[in-house]
Design a protein around this motif. Structure first.
Motif, PDB file in Angstrom:
ATOM      1  N   GLU A   1      69.000 -80.400  10.894  1.00  0.00           N
ATOM      2  CA  GLU A   1      68.819 -80.574   9.461  1.00  0.00           C
ATOM      3  C   GLU A   1      69.633 -79.495   8.744  1.00  0.00           C
ATOM      4  OE1 GLU A   1      64.496 -82.065   8.585  1.00  0.00           O
ATOM      5  OE2 GLU A   1      64.405 -80.663  10.260  1.00  0.00           O
ATOM      6  N   ILE A   2      70.834 -79.845   8.326  1.00  0.00           N
ATOM      7  CA  ILE A   2      71.782 -78.880   7.788  1.00  0.00           C
ATOM      8  C   ILE A   2      71.207 -78.113   6.598  1.00  0.00           C
ATOM      9  CG2 ILE A   2      74.073 -78.580   6.775  1.00  0.00           C
ATOM     10  CD1 ILE A   2      74.078 -79.353   9.736  1.00  0.00           C
ATOM     11  N   ALA A   3      70.525 -78.799   5.692  1.00  0.00           N
ATOM     12  CA  ALA A   3      70.002 -78.159   4.485  1.00  0.00           C
ATOM     13  C   ALA A   3      68.850 -77.202   4.778  1.00  0.00           C
ATOM     14  CB  ALA A   3      69.548 -79.215   3.481  1.00  0.00           C
ATOM     15  N   PHE A   4      68.336 -77.225   6.007  1.00  0.00           N
ATOM     16  CA  PHE A   4      67.191 -76.395   6.366  1.00  0.00           C
ATOM     17  C   PHE A   4      67.573 -75.277   7.336  1.00  0.00           C
ATOM     18  CE2 PHE A   4      65.512 -80.346   4.865  1.00  0.00           C
ATOM     19  CZ  PHE A   4      64.322 -80.032   4.235  1.00  0.00           C
TER      20      PHE A   4
ATOM     21  N   ILE B   1      80.780 -73.392   4.355  1.00  0.00           N
ATOM     22  CA  ILE B   1      80.617 -73.742   2.943  1.00  0.00           C
ATOM     23  C   ILE B   1      79.730 -74.978   2.819  1.00  0.00           C
ATOM     24  CG2 ILE B   1      81.835 -74.389   0.830  1.00  0.00           C
ATOM     25  CD1 ILE B   1      84.254 -72.884   1.890  1.00  0.00           C
ATOM     26  N   VAL B   2      79.918 -75.942   3.722  1.00  0.00           N
ATOM     27  CA  VAL B   2      79.088 -77.146   3.706  1.00  0.00           C
ATOM     28  C   VAL B   2      77.623 -76.784   3.928  1.00  0.00           C
ATOM     29  CG1 VAL B   2      78.592 -79.312   4.901  1.00  0.00           C
ATOM     30  CG2 VAL B   2      80.965 -78.652   4.467  1.00  0.00           C
ATOM     31  N   ALA B   3      77.363 -75.962   4.944  1.00  0.00           N
ATOM     32  CA  ALA B   3      75.981 -75.578   5.250  1.00  0.00           C
ATOM     33  C   ALA B   3      75.347 -74.824   4.092  1.00  0.00           C
ATOM     34  CB  ALA B   3      75.956 -74.731   6.517  1.00  0.00           C
ATOM     35  N   GLU B   4      76.106 -73.909   3.489  1.00  0.00           N
ATOM     36  CA  GLU B   4      75.572 -73.132   2.369  1.00  0.00           C
ATOM     37  C   GLU B   4      75.337 -74.040   1.155  1.00  0.00           C
ATOM     38  OE1 GLU B   4      74.499 -70.220   2.484  1.00  0.00           O
ATOM     39  OE2 GLU B   4      75.455 -69.241   4.194  1.00  0.00           O
ATOM     40  N   TYR B   5      76.216 -74.997   0.942  1.00  0.00           N
ATOM     41  CA  TYR B   5      76.073 -75.902  -0.198  1.00  0.00           C
ATOM     42  C   TYR B   5      74.797 -76.723  -0.089  1.00  0.00           C
ATOM     43  CZ  TYR B   5      76.726 -80.053  -3.076  1.00  0.00           C
ATOM     44  OH  TYR B   5      76.534 -81.081  -3.956  1.00  0.00           O
ATOM     45  N   PHE B   6      74.544 -77.300   1.092  1.00  0.00           N
ATOM     46  CA  PHE B   6      73.354 -78.134   1.228  1.00  0.00           C
ATOM     47  C   PHE B   6      72.074 -77.316   1.191  1.00  0.00           C
ATOM     48  CE2 PHE B   6      76.376 -81.351   2.505  1.00  0.00           C
ATOM     49  CZ  PHE B   6      75.818 -82.486   1.934  1.00  0.00           C
TER      50      PHE B   6
ATOM     51  N   ALA C   1      71.777 -74.634  -0.651  1.00  0.00           N
ATOM     52  CA  ALA C   1      71.630 -74.358  -2.086  1.00  0.00           C
ATOM     53  C   ALA C   1      71.140 -75.590  -2.831  1.00  0.00           C
ATOM     54  CB  ALA C   1      72.971 -73.883  -2.661  1.00  0.00           C
ATOM     55  N   LYS C   2      71.620 -76.749  -2.430  1.00  0.00           N
ATOM     56  CA  LYS C   2      71.193 -77.988  -3.080  1.00  0.00           C
ATOM     57  C   LYS C   2      69.707 -78.225  -2.854  1.00  0.00           C
ATOM     58  CE  LYS C   2      72.327 -82.932  -3.272  1.00  0.00           C
ATOM     59  NZ  LYS C   2      73.172 -84.007  -2.695  1.00  0.00           N
ATOM     60  N   ARG C   3      69.243 -77.956  -1.645  1.00  0.00           N
ATOM     61  CA  ARG C   3      67.823 -78.174  -1.339  1.00  0.00           C
ATOM     62  C   ARG C   3      66.934 -77.171  -2.058  1.00  0.00           C
ATOM     63  NH1 ARG C   3      63.965 -76.103   1.998  1.00  0.00           N
ATOM     64  NH2 ARG C   3      65.407 -74.648   2.986  1.00  0.00           N
ATOM     65  N   THR C   4      67.391 -75.933  -2.159  1.00  0.00           N
ATOM     66  CA  THR C   4      66.574 -74.870  -2.748  1.00  0.00           C
ATOM     67  C   THR C   4      66.852 -74.669  -4.236  1.00  0.00           C
ATOM     68  OG1 THR C   4      68.224 -73.220  -2.053  1.00  0.00           O
ATOM     69  CG2 THR C   4      66.383 -73.653  -0.546  1.00  0.00           C
ATOM     70  N   HIS C   5      67.707 -75.529  -4.802  1.00  0.00           N
ATOM     71  CA  HIS C   5      68.039 -75.470  -6.233  1.00  0.00           C
ATOM     72  C   HIS C   5      68.636 -74.100  -6.610  1.00  0.00           C
ATOM     73  CE1 HIS C   5      65.879 -79.238  -6.586  1.00  0.00           C
ATOM     74  NE2 HIS C   5      64.812 -78.678  -6.055  1.00  0.00           N
ATOM     75  N   THR C   6      69.511 -73.612  -5.742  1.00  0.00           N
ATOM     76  CA  THR C   6      70.182 -72.329  -5.991  1.00  0.00           C
ATOM     77  C   THR C   6      71.692 -72.529  -6.077  1.00  0.00           C
ATOM     78  OG1 THR C   6      70.191 -71.884  -3.601  1.00  0.00           O
ATOM     79  CG2 THR C   6      68.371 -70.960  -4.889  1.00  0.00           C
TER      80      THR C   6
ATOM     81  N   GLU D   1      79.699 -66.970  -1.129  1.00  0.00           N
ATOM     82  CA  GLU D   1      79.831 -68.178  -0.321  1.00  0.00           C
ATOM     83  C   GLU D   1      80.663 -69.239  -1.035  1.00  0.00           C
ATOM     84  OE1 GLU D   1      79.133 -68.049   2.618  1.00  0.00           O
ATOM     85  OE2 GLU D   1      77.940 -66.227   2.580  1.00  0.00           O
ATOM     86  N   GLY D   2      80.490 -69.332  -2.358  1.00  0.00           N
ATOM     87  CA  GLY D   2      81.260 -70.307  -3.117  1.00  0.00           C
ATOM     88  C   GLY D   2      82.699 -69.900  -3.331  1.00  0.00           C
ATOM     89  N   LYS D   3      83.043 -68.684  -2.946  1.00  0.00           N
ATOM     90  CA  LYS D   3      84.400 -68.176  -3.145  1.00  0.00           C
ATOM     91  C   LYS D   3      85.100 -67.861  -1.821  1.00  0.00           C
ATOM     92  CE  LYS D   3      83.645 -66.302  -7.778  1.00  0.00           C
ATOM     93  NZ  LYS D   3      82.414 -67.061  -8.022  1.00  0.00           N
ATOM     94  N   ARG D   4      84.561 -68.387  -0.735  1.00  0.00           N
ATOM     95  CA  ARG D   4      85.193 -68.182   0.564  1.00  0.00           C
ATOM     96  C   ARG D   4      86.543 -68.898   0.610  1.00  0.00           C
ATOM     97  NH1 ARG D   4      81.883 -66.476   4.669  1.00  0.00           N
ATOM     98  NH2 ARG D   4      83.209 -67.503   6.201  1.00  0.00           N
TER      99      ARG D   4
END
Length: 311
Positions: free
Chosen positions: A156-159, A174-179, A181-186, A195-198
């Motif tokens: 479960e990538i988002a977890f 970046i994909v793992a960090e994005y999901f 963040a999407k799950r945790t609303h961050t 992470e968004g600037k890697r």
């Protein structure tokens, strides 16, 4: 679903990304699988269907891991954006099909498969054969012990916890960090943080990935902007995802300003920037500051534009 799987495959087909996923999820981050050892494997196989006879099945991404010409293992990645209650049986068919292709070999190489689940809700579907069996199975003693309990490797990538996400070294970080963040609303912290600037190696594929999963058609404009710059050799691979969006917004405002008038073009650029920042989780104050910096607006002017488009 098909389109999303296609985008995922574009990114995962790169050996550096594929090896990174396998090493992180399968070997606790140890670099046991080298990207140089990977070669494309067969995505199609066949199985016997009682109702319709021989049927063909297709996997998402498959690669051989070899050393001096000898195959050491076959790795497969399957992508899921939603739960599939028959997934464990599908994975069992995939793996058995790969072993069937080794039918004339006395010693088989191992087949190792991962299911990458990109949903933001916990996976509830069965992960093993035993979990998929009806609770009304015969009440004979130890009946389940007679049923081979195939288990699929579902991730479960988002977890994924921070210590796992930090083990990724490719663009998949970046994909793992994005999901997550999407799950945790961050999302705000993700896009504004490190992470968004890697640095991004496979820019086009990653932008396509985010275009599909964000549901934001404006990423198509980002892609067009990236393609135009890359053709000129002007793309800086160290730009962040948010930088791409901002560059697109500014270029959109400038190009529209030339054809429709500077004032109207800038106005549309401002609107696109405000809406984009809001959808990416940027704060009100942060977005207002971006307006002031990007368009040389006073605080009062920026406030007025925010009142129009921050909805």
């Amino acid at each position: 679903m098909a389109q999303k799987d296609k985008i995922e495959k574009l990114l995962e087909e790169y050996n550096d990304v594929f090896a990174d996923i396998v090493n992180t999820l399968g070997f606790n981050g140890r670099r046991l699988v080298s990207e140089n050892s990977l070669k494309p494997g067969p995505t199609a196989s066949f199985y016997q269907d009682v109702a319709s006879g021989i049927r063909e099945q297709f996997r998402d991404t498959v690669k051989y891991c070899s050393d001096t010409g000898a195959v050491l293992a076959l790795f497969g990645l399957e992508n899921q954006t939603a739960e599939d209650w028959d997934m464990v049986f599908r994975m069992m068919r995939y793996d058995s099909g790969a072993y069937k292709q080794q039918a004339n070999q006395k010693k088989k190489y191992p087949v190792i498969s991962f299911v990458l689940y990109f949903g933001t809700k916990p996976w509830r579907a069965p992960r093993t054969i035993h979990q998929a069996l009806s609770e009304q199975s015969p009440p004979w003693q130890k009946v389940l012990e007679l049923v081979p309990n195939y288990r699929m490797n579902l991730v479960e990538i988002a977890f994924l916890p921070k210590e796992i996400r930090e083990q990724f070294t490719s663009d998949f970080r970046i994909v793992a960090e994005y999901f997550y963040a999407k799950r945790t609303h961050t999302e705000k912290e993700f896009f504004e943080g490190p992470e968004g600037k890697r640095k991004i190696r496979h820019v086009r594929e990653l932008l396509e990935f985010f275009r599909i999963f964000s549901g934001d058609s404006r990423y198509e404009a980002v892609m067009n902007y990236y393609n135009s710059l890359s053709q000129k050799g002007e793309m800086d691979m160290s730009c962040s995802l948010l930088d791409y969006v901002e560059q697109k917004v500014l270029s959109q405002g400038i190009s529209q300003g030339i054809s429709q008038g500077i004032s109207q073009g800038i106005s549309q650029g401002i609107q696109a920037l405000v809406e984009t920042c809001r959808e990416l989780g940027q704060s009100y104050d942060s977005t207002q500051n971006r307006l002031m910096n990007k368009f040389s607006l006073t605080e009062a002017q920026a406030q007025s534009e925010m009142d129009k488009y921050w909805k």
